[in-house]
Design an enzyme around this catalytic site. Structure first.
Site, PDB file in Angstrom:
ATOM      1  N   THR A  12       0.443  -1.375  -0.020  1.00  0.00           N
ATOM      2  CA  THR A  12      -0.083   0.010   0.142  1.00  0.00           C
ATOM      3  C   THR A  12       0.900   1.587   0.103  1.00  0.00           C
ATOM      4  OG1 THR A  12      -1.577  -1.372   1.863  1.00  0.00           O
ATOM      5  CG2 THR A  12      -1.671   0.918   1.161  1.00  0.00           C
ATOM      6  N   LYS A 101       6.527   2.036  11.691  1.00  0.00           N
ATOM      7  CA  LYS A 101       6.819   2.356  13.280  1.00  0.00           C
ATOM      8  C   LYS A 101       6.760   1.405  14.668  1.00  0.00           C
ATOM      9  CE  LYS A 101       2.311   1.446  11.746  1.00  0.00           C
ATOM     10  NZ  LYS A 101       1.439   2.207  10.876  1.00  0.00           N
ATOM     11  N   GLU A 125       8.717  10.167   9.484  1.00  0.00           N
ATOM     12  CA  GLU A 125       7.544  10.964   9.388  1.00  0.00           C
ATOM     13  C   GLU A 125       6.607  10.565   9.630  1.00  0.00           C
ATOM     14  OE1 GLU A 125       7.125  14.946  10.035  1.00  0.00           O
ATOM     15  OE2 GLU A 125       5.174  13.393  10.876  1.00  0.00           O
ATOM     16  N   GLY A 130      -0.009   8.796   9.572  1.00  0.00           N
ATOM     17  CA  GLY A 130       0.201   9.053   8.415  1.00  0.00           C
ATOM     18  C   GLY A 130       0.530   9.978   7.775  1.00  0.00           C
ATOM     19  N   GLY A 183      -6.747   0.014   2.182  1.00  0.00           N
ATOM     20  CA  GLY A 183      -5.106   0.092   2.649  1.00  0.00           C
ATOM     21  C   GLY A 183      -4.802   0.993   3.853  1.00  0.00           C
ATOM     22  N   GLU A 186      -2.964  -2.740   9.063  1.00  0.00           N
ATOM     23  CA  GLU A 186      -1.971  -3.638   9.389  1.00  0.00           C
ATOM     24  C   GLU A 186      -2.051  -4.964   8.558  1.00  0.00           C
ATOM     25  OE1 GLU A 186       1.079  -1.830  10.261  1.00  0.00           O
ATOM     26  OE2 GLU A 186      -0.600  -0.252  10.442  1.00  0.00           O
ATOM     27  N   LYS A 201       3.725   4.097  18.154  1.00  0.00           N
ATOM     28  CA  LYS A 201       3.704   5.473  18.147  1.00  0.00           C
ATOM     29  C   LYS A 201       3.791   6.361  19.377  1.00  0.00           C
ATOM     30  CE  LYS A 201       0.128   4.213  13.839  1.00  0.00           C
ATOM     31  NZ  LYS A 201      -0.545   4.231  13.316  1.00  0.00           N
ATOM     32  N   GLY A 298      -3.604   4.724   5.350  1.00  0.00           N
ATOM     33  CA  GLY A 298      -4.378   5.312   3.346  1.00  0.00           C
ATOM     34  C   GLY A 298      -3.431   5.114   3.344  1.00  0.00           C
TER      35      GLY A 298
HETATM   36  N1  LIG Z   1      -1.413   1.179   5.278  1.00  0.00           N
HETATM   37  C1  LIG Z   1      -1.041   2.374   6.084  1.00  0.00           C
HETATM   38  O1  LIG Z   1      -2.009   2.654   5.820  1.00  0.00           O
HETATM   39  C2  LIG Z   1      -0.045   2.732   6.807  1.00  0.00           C
HETATM   40  C3  LIG Z   1       1.175   1.981   7.108  1.00  0.00           C
HETATM   41  N2  LIG Z   1       1.822   2.185   7.051  1.00  0.00           N
HETATM   42  C4  LIG Z   1       3.690   1.429   7.641  1.00  0.00           C
HETATM   43  O2  LIG Z   1       4.006   1.089   6.629  1.00  0.00           O
HETATM   44  C5  LIG Z   1       4.296  -0.057   6.322  1.00  0.00           C
HETATM   45  C6  LIG Z   1       3.981  -0.919   5.115  1.00  0.00           C
HETATM   46  O3  LIG Z   1       2.487  -1.146   5.276  1.00  0.00           O
HETATM   47  P1  LIG Z   1       1.516  -1.647   4.233  1.00  0.00           P
HETATM   48  O4  LIG Z   1       2.170  -0.824   2.718  1.00  0.00           O
HETATM   49  O5  LIG Z   1       0.798  -0.737   4.283  1.00  0.00           O
HETATM   50  O6  LIG Z   1       2.341  -3.023   4.037  1.00  0.00           O
HETATM   51  P2  LIG Z   1       1.622  -3.861   3.497  1.00  0.00           P
HETATM   52  O7  LIG Z   1       1.727  -5.232   3.354  1.00  0.00           O
HETATM   53  O8  LIG Z   1       0.628  -3.362   2.027  1.00  0.00           O
HETATM   54  O9  LIG Z   1       3.791  -3.789   2.341  1.00  0.00           O
HETATM   55  C7  LIG Z   1       4.237  -4.122   2.195  1.00  0.00           C
HETATM   56  C8  LIG Z   1       5.181  -4.616   1.413  1.00  0.00           C
HETATM   57  O10 LIG Z   1       5.855  -5.772   0.991  1.00  0.00           O
HETATM   58  C9  LIG Z   1       6.864  -6.621   0.833  1.00  0.00           C
HETATM   59  N3  LIG Z   1       7.949  -7.490   1.864  1.00  0.00           N
HETATM   60  C10 LIG Z   1       7.236  -8.076   2.077  1.00  0.00           C
HETATM   61  N4  LIG Z   1       8.219  -8.625   3.323  1.00  0.00           N
HETATM   62  C11 LIG Z   1       9.510  -8.303   2.319  1.00  0.00           C
HETATM   63  C12 LIG Z   1      11.273  -8.535   1.439  1.00  0.00           C
HETATM   64  N5  LIG Z   1      11.770  -9.452   2.671  1.00  0.00           N
HETATM   65  N6  LIG Z   1      11.596  -7.712   0.980  1.00  0.00           N
HETATM   66  C13 LIG Z   1      10.971  -6.412   0.131  1.00  0.00           C
HETATM   67  N7  LIG Z   1       9.565  -6.208  -0.194  1.00  0.00           N
HETATM   68  C14 LIG Z   1       8.754  -7.170   0.892  1.00  0.00           C
HETATM   69  C15 LIG Z   1       5.416  -7.570   1.203  1.00  0.00           C
HETATM   70  O11 LIG Z   1       4.977  -8.401  -0.059  1.00  0.00           O
HETATM   71  P3  LIG Z   1       4.069  -9.195   0.243  1.00  0.00           P
HETATM   72  O12 LIG Z   1       2.351  -8.262   0.061  1.00  0.00           O
HETATM   73  O13 LIG Z   1       3.624 -10.462  -0.941  1.00  0.00           O
HETATM   74  O14 LIG Z   1       4.194  -9.972   1.683  1.00  0.00           O
HETATM   75  C16 LIG Z   1       4.123  -5.677  -0.129  1.00  0.00           C
HETATM   76  O15 LIG Z   1       4.051  -5.822  -1.005  1.00  0.00           O
HETATM   77  C17 LIG Z   1       4.064  -1.040   7.906  1.00  0.00           C
HETATM   78  O16 LIG Z   1       5.117  -0.817   8.824  1.00  0.00           O
HETATM   79  C18 LIG Z   1       2.750  -0.525   8.011  1.00  0.00           C
HETATM   80  O17 LIG Z   1       2.546  -0.058   9.848  1.00  0.00           O
HETATM   81  C19 LIG Z   1       2.038   3.701   7.801  1.00  0.00           C
HETATM   82  C20 LIG Z   1       0.992   4.854   7.810  1.00  0.00           C
HETATM   83  C21 LIG Z   1       0.172   4.094   7.170  1.00  0.00           C
HETATM   84  N1  LIG Z   2      -2.737   0.634  10.722  1.00  0.00           N
HETATM   85  C1  LIG Z   2      -2.459   1.945  10.898  1.00  0.00           C
HETATM   86  C2  LIG Z   2      -1.478   2.780   9.522  1.00  0.00           C
HETATM   87  C3  LIG Z   2      -1.120   3.935   9.795  1.00  0.00           C
HETATM   88  O1  LIG Z   2      -0.882   4.072  10.873  1.00  0.00           O
HETATM   89  C4  LIG Z   2      -3.131   2.876  11.483  1.00  0.00           C
HETATM   90  O2  LIG Z   2      -4.937   2.113  11.166  1.00  0.00           O
HETATM   91  O3  LIG Z   2      -3.494   4.329  11.947  1.00  0.00           O
END
Ligand SMILES: NC(=O)C1=CN([C@@H]2O[C@H](COP(=O)(O)OP(=O)(O)OC[C@H]3O[C@@H](n4cnc5c(N)ncnc54)[C@H](OP(=O)(O)O)[C@@H]3O)[C@@H](O)[C@H]2O)C=CC1
Ligand SMILES: N[C@@H](CC=O)C(=O)O
Length: 408
Positions: A12, A101, A125, A130, A183, A186, A201, A298
């Site tokens: 995401t 985080k 940040e 978010g 999206g 977690e 957080k 998001g």
């Molecule tokens: N979603 C949100 O709104 C927010 C998220 N965050 C944080 O951001 C981070 C990412 O979140 P998010 O994007 O939602 O998570 P996702 O699960 O959507 O994305 C993580 C990606 O990393 C890939 N991945 C897993 N293991 C590896 C690896 N060893 N090497 C390379 N890529 C890998 C996953 O692949 P696969 O799917 O195949 O496992 C997936 O594509 C988290 O720490 C989350 O807490 C922070 C703020 C907001």
């Molecule tokens: N899962 C978290 C993503 C952002 O940090 C949330 O819902 O706040």
């Protein structure tokens, strides 16, 4: 000057970073004072069929070995392998920017130290709130003030679920599914609903504000899974909303931090925050109250926060000296049972009188949910509430819930 970016983890947030970067590239480059491009996208799954297929690699070492890469964006999430990748990137002299985080709350002090040793930045940040600019203002703009308290709605998923459940009568499962589809959640949504994400957080915010690493295992954490419609109805009748609040405050005895559902006045700044929105209130003895508000989760809001760090890293080139905190021995936070708040107690109607006398009811809630009574108490420590609940149990009084009432 040209700087290449590598995005690690194309989910995401990672895919949002690529999309927002190419959409806003001229403005981002102007602010960074450099020409930028995404050279690698590392993910375990192939990116074939996406516009980024030619940037894809599975091999993180390629990024480490490439001197053109100046910034690594880590958006994998979780501790491993993100911890290992971040250390390798920092040691290779690359800035690391992350939204992760869990990693910052667990290993932030060490990663900040490694970054400093290698004259690069470790920036996060997007890890709290978010898209809300929060970390930078906390360490730069509010750095001079004596901050006595930080409290906020720190998890978008739970706030979204509670809004949908209690305002739109959606089931918990449906609301969670929608949060996942949007999206927000977690990878393991238990981290959201059990309060762990909010805990990570508040650890990051506490560490920044008070200068010592606060670890997740020090912070008492309760999620939203036990909150019922009757809690929300009783709170509403008393003029309050129920929200999952992460907070830390400075007491004479030290710092107290916790995450729990709590009542906040509907008319207050936190009581009005709905859906995926987050709000963080910073209270200072000189400052008064400052509120940060915006989308807490998001794809695009989070990507925008990540890219603001990319801009800073490139522009400042390793010179953001004030962001950091000392490591600590898992002993920064005091006993959460010392925390003193008002409490809303719900009991079956038959127990109203006895419970009211036992807890020292100050105000009865009207109307209470059918067949029940609810009242607000005076200020009680967590320890006193535990003792009173135990006494109630022995006296045959059934306490349906006892929720903290906060003055934010
Ligand atoms: N979603 C949100 O709104 C927010 C998220 N965050 C944080 O951001 C981070 C990412 O979140 P998010 O994007 O939602 O998570 P996702 O699960 O959507 O994305 C993580 C990606 O990393 C890939 N991945 C897993 N293991 C590896 C690896 N060893 N090497 C390379 N890529 C890998 C996953 O692949 P696969 O799917 O195949 O496992 C997936 O594509 C988290 O720490 C989350 O807490 C922070 C703020 C907001
Ligand atoms: N899962 C978290 C993503 C952002 O940090 C949330 O819902 O706040």
């Amino acid at each position: 000057m040209d700087t290449k970016i590598a995005i690690i983890g194309f989910g995401t947030v990672g895919s949002g970073v690529a999309e927002v970067f190419y959409k806003n590239r001229p403005a981002i480059e102007r602010k960074a004072g450099a020409r930028l491009d995404v050279k690698y996208i590392v993910d375990i799954k192939s990116l074939e069929g996406t516009p980024y297929a030619e940037k894809w690699t599975k091999d993180f070492q390629q990024v480490v070995d490439d001197p053109e890469v100046g910034v690594v964006v880590e958006t994998i999430g979780g501790v491993m392998p993100a911890y290992d990748f971040s250390k390798r990137a920092l040691r290779a002299g690359k800035h690391v920017v992350t939204s992760n985080k869990e990693l910052v709350a667990t290993h932030g002090a060490e990663l900040l130290r490694i970054a400093e040793e290698h004259n690069v930045n470790y920036l996060f940040e997007a890890s709290v709130g978010g898209g809300i600019p929060l970390i930078h203002p906390l360490y730069q703009c509010l750095g001079a003030g004596d901050i006595t308290e930080v409290a906020g709605i720190l998890n978008g998923t739970t706030n979204f679920i509670m809004t949908r459940m209690f305002e739109d009568q959606m089931s918990f499962e449906e609301a969670l599914k929608l949060a996942q589809k949007n999206g927000y959640a977690e990878a393991n949504p238990a981290a959201d609903v059990e309060g762990k994400d909010a805990c990570r957080k508040i650890c990051i915010l506490s560490s920044i504000v008070y200068g010592k690493h606060v670890y997740p295992d020090e912070v008492h954490t309760e999620g939203i899974t036990k909150i019922t419609l009757n809690d929300v109805q009783a709170a509403s009748a008393a003029g309050y909303a129920v929200r999952l609040i992460g907070r830390v405050k400075k007491e004479k005895s030290g710092l107290i931090a916790m995450v729990s559902p709590a009542l906040v006045a509907k008319s207050s700044q936190l009581g009005n925050v709905s859906d995926v929105f987050n709000a963080v209130l910073v209270r200072g003895s000189d400052l008064g109250d400052v509120l940060f508000y915006g989308r807490g989760a998001g794809k695009s809001p989070t990507a925008s926060a990540v890219l603001s760090d990319v801009v800073d890293a490139v522009r400042e080139g390793g010179h953001i000296p004030t962001l950091g905190w000392e490591d600590a021995n898992h002993d920064t936070i005091g006993d959460y049972l010392d925390d003193v708040t008002g409490v809303m107690v719900r009991v079956p109607a038959r127990d109203a009188k006895a419970a009211g006398e036992l807890f020292g009811a100050k105000r009865m809630v009207s109307p209470a949910p059918e067949g029940e009574a609810a009242f607000l108490t005076g200020m009680l420590s967590g320890r006193m509430v535990q003792e009173l609940c135990a006494k109630a149990g022995k006296a045959g009084i059934e306490v349906l819930s006892a929720l903290r009432v906060l003055d934010y």
